[in-house]
Design an enzyme around this catalytic site. Structure first.
Site, PDB file in Angstrom:
ATOM      1  N   HIS A  33       0.858  -1.190   0.000  1.00 44.15           N
ATOM      2  CA  HIS A  33       0.000   0.000   0.000  1.00 44.15           C
ATOM      3  C   HIS A  33       0.891   1.235   0.000  1.00 44.15           C
ATOM      4  O   HIS A  33       1.349   1.695   1.043  1.00 44.15           O
ATOM      5  CB  HIS A  33      -0.911  -0.051   1.235  1.00 44.15           C
ATOM      6  CG  HIS A  33      -1.934   1.050   1.277  1.00 44.15           C
ATOM      7  ND1 HIS A  33      -3.112   0.939   1.983  1.00 44.15           N
ATOM      8  CD2 HIS A  33      -1.958   2.284   0.705  1.00 44.15           C
ATOM      9  CE1 HIS A  33      -3.808   2.057   1.853  1.00 44.15           C
ATOM     10  NE2 HIS A  33      -3.118   2.895   1.077  1.00 44.15           N
ATOM     11  N   HIS A  35       1.423   4.921  -2.392  1.00 48.55           N
ATOM     12  CA  HIS A  35       1.083   5.809  -3.515  1.00 48.55           C
ATOM     13  C   HIS A  35       2.378   6.485  -3.939  1.00 48.55           C
ATOM     14  O   HIS A  35       2.978   7.223  -3.138  1.00 48.55           O
ATOM     15  CB  HIS A  35       0.054   6.854  -3.081  1.00 48.55           C
ATOM     16  CG  HIS A  35      -1.200   6.246  -2.514  1.00 48.55           C
ATOM     17  ND1 HIS A  35      -2.323   6.018  -3.282  1.00 48.55           N
ATOM     18  CD2 HIS A  35      -1.504   5.791  -1.264  1.00 48.55           C
ATOM     19  CE1 HIS A  35      -3.271   5.467  -2.525  1.00 48.55           C
ATOM     20  NE2 HIS A  35      -2.792   5.310  -1.295  1.00 48.55           N
ATOM     21  N   HIS A 213      -9.248   0.786  -1.641  1.00 50.78           N
ATOM     22  CA  HIS A 213      -9.285   1.380  -0.306  1.00 50.78           C
ATOM     23  C   HIS A 213     -10.718   1.236   0.217  1.00 50.78           C
ATOM     24  O   HIS A 213     -11.681   1.564  -0.498  1.00 50.78           O
ATOM     25  CB  HIS A 213      -8.973   2.872  -0.361  1.00 50.78           C
ATOM     26  CG  HIS A 213      -7.532   3.219  -0.555  1.00 50.78           C
ATOM     27  ND1 HIS A 213      -6.748   2.666  -1.526  1.00 50.78           N
ATOM     28  CD2 HIS A 213      -6.728   4.086   0.125  1.00 50.78           C
ATOM     29  CE1 HIS A 213      -5.524   3.180  -1.448  1.00 50.78           C
ATOM     30  NE2 HIS A 213      -5.485   4.045  -0.450  1.00 50.78           N
ATOM     31  N   GLU A 216     -11.222   3.132   5.630  1.00 46.98           N
ATOM     32  CA  GLU A 216     -10.193   4.036   6.184  1.00 46.98           C
ATOM     33  C   GLU A 216     -10.942   5.091   7.010  1.00 46.98           C
ATOM     34  O   GLU A 216     -10.877   5.084   8.227  1.00 46.98           O
ATOM     35  CB  GLU A 216      -9.387   4.685   5.052  1.00 46.98           C
ATOM     36  CG  GLU A 216      -8.339   5.688   5.540  1.00 46.98           C
ATOM     37  CD  GLU A 216      -7.646   6.441   4.398  1.00 46.98           C
ATOM     38  OE1 GLU A 216      -8.155   6.427   3.261  1.00 46.98           O
ATOM     39  OE2 GLU A 216      -6.585   7.054   4.660  1.00 46.98           O
ATOM     40  N   ASP A 294       1.805   3.934   2.860  1.00 53.52           N
ATOM     41  CA  ASP A 294       0.776   4.782   2.243  1.00 53.52           C
ATOM     42  C   ASP A 294       1.385   5.962   1.495  1.00 53.52           C
ATOM     43  O   ASP A 294       1.582   5.865   0.284  1.00 53.52           O
ATOM     44  CB  ASP A 294      -0.234   5.237   3.310  1.00 53.52           C
ATOM     45  CG  ASP A 294      -1.616   5.535   2.746  1.00 53.52           C
ATOM     46  OD1 ASP A 294      -1.824   5.338   1.551  1.00 53.52           O
ATOM     47  OD2 ASP A 294      -2.496   5.959   3.518  1.00 53.52           O
ATOM     48  N   ASP A 295       1.640   7.052   2.186  1.00 55.93           N
ATOM     49  CA  ASP A 295       2.241   8.252   1.578  1.00 55.93           C
ATOM     50  C   ASP A 295       3.381   8.700   2.487  1.00 55.93           C
ATOM     51  O   ASP A 295       3.252   9.678   3.244  1.00 55.93           O
ATOM     52  CB  ASP A 295       1.184   9.363   1.463  1.00 55.93           C
ATOM     53  CG  ASP A 295       0.004   8.923   0.618  1.00 55.93           C
ATOM     54  OD1 ASP A 295       0.121   8.944  -0.621  1.00 55.93           O
ATOM     55  OD2 ASP A 295      -1.021   8.531   1.204  1.00 55.93           O
TER      56      ASP A 295
HETATM   57  N1  HPA Z   1      -6.481   7.376   1.197  1.00 59.88           N
HETATM   58  C1  HPA Z   1      -7.184   7.650   0.109  1.00 59.88           C
HETATM   59  N2  HPA Z   1      -6.631   8.139  -0.982  1.00 59.88           N
HETATM   60  C2  HPA Z   1      -5.323   8.356  -1.005  1.00 59.88           C
HETATM   61  C3  HPA Z   1      -4.551   8.090   0.083  1.00 59.88           C
HETATM   62  C4  HPA Z   1      -5.146   7.564   1.245  1.00 59.88           C
HETATM   63  O1  HPA Z   1      -4.527   7.309   2.294  1.00 59.88           O
HETATM   64  N3  HPA Z   1      -3.280   8.416  -0.265  1.00 59.88           N
HETATM   65  C5  HPA Z   1      -3.308   8.842  -1.534  1.00 59.88           C
HETATM   66  N4  HPA Z   1      -4.551   8.818  -1.986  1.00 59.88           N
HETATM   67 ZN    ZN Z   2      -3.689   4.731   0.459  1.00 55.59          ZN
END
Ligand code: HPA
Ligand code: ZN
Length: 353
Positions: A33, A35, A213, A216, A294-295
């Site tokens: 996971h 991006h 996703h 969340e 994630d990011d």
């Molecule tokens: N959630 C949803 N969209 C996203 C995320 C995330 O954590 N990171 C980049 N796009």
């Molecule tokens: Zn994500």
């Protein structure tokens, strides 16, 4: 020598305590996971802005970093999309990808399934092949160059229409883009998985693997929709499943992978603090969870940082850490041969992540 011979004079230097040299070994993990646009570090944002003659709305690194205080998913997405303005050429996408792989290798990542958001680039006037080829050109040799096998995942923005997503999927298939899976990201609440039933049917028909996703910020029911309506094999995040005991039982029984991102959940306030994160409860429930970043440029850390901070917040045993690593490998879309190779690597050594 005099000191020993005379026996009374003070030593001229303090004895040095030598720490035994314990070779540290990174836990080999699969990052599932991630991006790629979320790996743009502030320094790279400024360097690319300069290369492309783009004026940023921040005077410098400090001012940009001051904006990394998020209140929810949308507050992060606003900055994440704005910063993509610096990505203009194939070279920009390639440089960003190389920077991630280099850092990921140092974190112990041995296989990475990397999402990119083509619609976020097309909408800025960047051609589809520019963003895809820029990232893919680096992924093509990632195993030789960084020891990391990779798969590219095209992620679709759920706050846009399904028609837009279908058009981009058609474009990707027409250019024979080297993607192995599709995903669904961006603003979750109000954009349920059911909105993308035709997109997922089409991707499945094209032989692509499926992830999305769900859970969340959105409710547990979105996880059920992603499984039942989209037919996904894996859920990105999924932490809200803990609100629904029947769903937890189903996810455990079916061994559905949940790609959990602890530091992301803290920074986007899906949980109050890391100590409140449901990861230990998820492990205890027998869920198939892995740890992902994630990011990482926005949320304070890569996979190794996530592990380190989890260790500080909880008493994660070596067994738990090895289980998380094994889950990540089993849950990947890598070939059976690659999975076996990584599991061997994991099982062959002491865990020191
Ligand atoms: N959630 C949803 N969209 C996203 C995320 C995330 O954590 N990171 C980049 N796009
Ligand atoms: Zn994500």
């Amino acid at each position: 020598m005099d000191n020993f011979a005379g026996g009374t004079a003070a030593p001229e230097t303090e004895p040095v305590a030598v720490e035994p040299e314990v070779p540290t070994r990174l836990l080999p993990v699969a990052e599932l996971h991630l991006h790629i646009e979320g790996t743009l570090q502030p320094e790279l944002i400024f360097a690319l802005a300069e290369r492309n003659g783009i004026a940023l709305p921040y005077s410098g690194l400090e001012e940009l970093r001051a904006r990394y205080e998020f209140t929810d998913l949308q507050s992060f997405l606003d900055l994440y999309y704005a910063n993509m303005a610096v990505l203009q050429t194939e070279q920009d996408f390639a440089d960003m990808t190389r920077a991630y792989l280099e850092r990921a290798a140092a974190a112990g990542v041995r296989h990475a399934e990397i999402m990119m958001d083509p619609q976020a680039h097309i909408s800025r006037g960047i051609p589809l092949d520019t963003c895809v080829n820029g990232v893919a050109s680096v992924l093509a040799t990632s195993e030789e160059d960084y020891g990391i096998s990779t798969m590219l995942i095209a992620a679709f923005l759920r706050d846009l229409s399904e028609e837009s997503a279908l058009e981009v999927l058609d474009g990707l298939l027409a250019m024979n883009a080297p993607i192995g899976a599709i995903g669904l990201d961006s603003a979750e609440v109000g954009n349920p998985p059911s909105k993308f039933e035709r997109l997922y049917a089409k991707a499945r028909e094209a032989g692509l693997r499926l992830t999305a996703h769900a859970g969340e910020e959105g409710p547990a029911s979105y996880i059920i929709e992603a499984l039942d309506i989209l037919g996904v094999e894996r859920i990105d995040h999924g932490i809200r499943c803990m609100d629904d005991p029947d769903l937890v039982e189903r996810l455990v029984d079916a061994r559905i992978p949940l790609t959990v991102c602890p530091l992301s959940n803290v920074r986007l306030r899906a949980v109050d603090t890391l100590a409140d994160h449901p990861l230990p409860a998820m492990l205890a429930a027998g869920l198939n969870v892995s740890v992902n970043s994630d990011d990482p440029a926005y949320f304070g850390g890569y996979v190794d940082d996530n592990f380190t901070q989890l260790e500080a917040a909880f008493e994660l045993s070596d067994f738990d850490k090895a289980r998380l690593a094994a889950n990540s490998i089993h849950s990947s879309f890598a070939s059976e041969e690659r999975k076996a190779e990584l599991l061997d690597e994991l099982n062959s050594g002491e865990v020191t992540h």
